[in-house]
Design an enzyme around this catalytic site. Structure first.
Site, PDB file in Angstrom:
ATOM      1  CE  LYS A  64      -3.901   0.062   2.564  1.00  0.00           C
ATOM      2  NZ  LYS A  64      -4.753  -0.132   3.724  1.00  0.00           N
TER       3      LYS A  64
HETATM    4  O1  G3P Z   1      -7.252   0.565   5.585  1.00  0.00           O
HETATM    5  C1  G3P Z   1      -7.532   2.042   5.520  1.00  0.00           C
HETATM    6  C2  G3P Z   1      -8.932   2.406   5.852  1.00  0.00           C
HETATM    7  O2  G3P Z   1      -9.816   1.235   5.748  1.00  0.00           O
HETATM    8  C3  G3P Z   1      -9.099   3.252   6.938  1.00  0.00           C
HETATM    9  O3  G3P Z   1     -10.207   2.939   7.612  1.00  0.00           O
HETATM   10  O4  G3P Z   1     -11.939   2.995   9.389  1.00  0.00           O
HETATM   11  O5  G3P Z   1      -9.609   4.071   9.686  1.00  0.00           O
HETATM   12  O6  G3P Z   1     -11.563   4.926   8.381  1.00  0.00           O
HETATM   13  P1  G3P Z   1     -10.705   3.685   8.819  1.00  0.00           P
END
Ligand code: G3P
Length: 229
Positions: free
Chosen positions: A86
């Protein structure tokens, strides 16, 4: 649509992979930090749970292109060819992506809030791009619509890049994108389990069991009724 787990909690991943059709697991540094454990061991354990065919998404933490590329090589070497590095969609990230592409290391453009960030990653040769649906919503924009726009850009420009929509806070966001035919979504275990968590479903299944028990006897199944035929 492929479905991935956005978490690094080993027990939760085991629980979800045991039951549901899961294509991979995505992590980021914050997700790994939540485990409080050695990240290399956690990532290797996840790889062993999902097997060689499952896609594993692991983020580089360097802020410069050279560091990102070095991390990409290390991640691919340690976790295998179905691991995608990533890379944040920042200027140094795009520079790193071009080098990773030359080296045949698979990668995903992440931390995407705008469609053109995704376009640039796809143009650099990203296998996937990851818009943050809920985080975009929280900024006062429409995360689902931004993701649909990215889908349209990739499709209409015939770019060989899939979406891995991320950052979901409810199953409706995932449903809206599944209806639109996006390539993949990654969601927390609680969101995936929420797809089928419904008192009406539980009541219907309990009623079926109870009706059949009344017809036969407690514990009798279809195996039993055909055994003595
Ligand atoms: O993997 C990155 C993304 O899924 C972030 O998710 O839940 O931290 O906004 P969140």
């Amino acid at each position: 649509m492929k479905l991935c787990i956005d978490d690094a909690d080993i027990e939760k991943i085991r629980r979800i992979v045991d039951v549901y059709p899961i294509d991979g697991v995505s992590t980021n540094p914050s997700i790994l930090a939540k485990t409080g454990q050695n990240p290399a061991e956690v990532l290797k354990e996840i790889r062993s749970i999902i097997g060689a065919e499952g896609e594993l998404f692991v983020q580089a933490v360097s802020l410069d292109a050279k560091g990102m590329v070095e991390e990409g090589r290390a991640i691919a070497k340690a976790l295998g060819p179905t691991t995608l590095v990533k890379i944040p969609c920042i200027p140094q990230g795009y520079k790193a992506m071009k080098q990773l592409k030359k080296e045949g290391i698979r990668f995903i453009g992440t931390a995407i809030y705008t469609p053109m960030q995704a376009y640039l990653a796809a143009a650099c040769g990203a296998d996937y791009v990851a818009p943050y649906v809920n985080r975009i919503d929280n900024m006062g924009f429409d995360g689902v619509q931004v993701t649909k726009d990215i889908h349209d850009i990739l499709t209409k420009n015939k770019m060989d890049c899939q979406l891995l929509a991320a950052s979901f806070k409810n199953s409706q966001q995932v449903l809206d994108l599944a209806k639109y035919g996006i390539g993949a979504a990654t969601a927390a275990p609680e969101i995936i389990e929420g797809f089928v968590k419904n008192p009406a479903v539980d009541a219907a299944v309990a009623q079926f069991a109870s009706d059949f028990e009344a017809l036969t006897s407690p514990g009798t199944t279809m195996v039993d009724i055909f055994q003595n035929q």
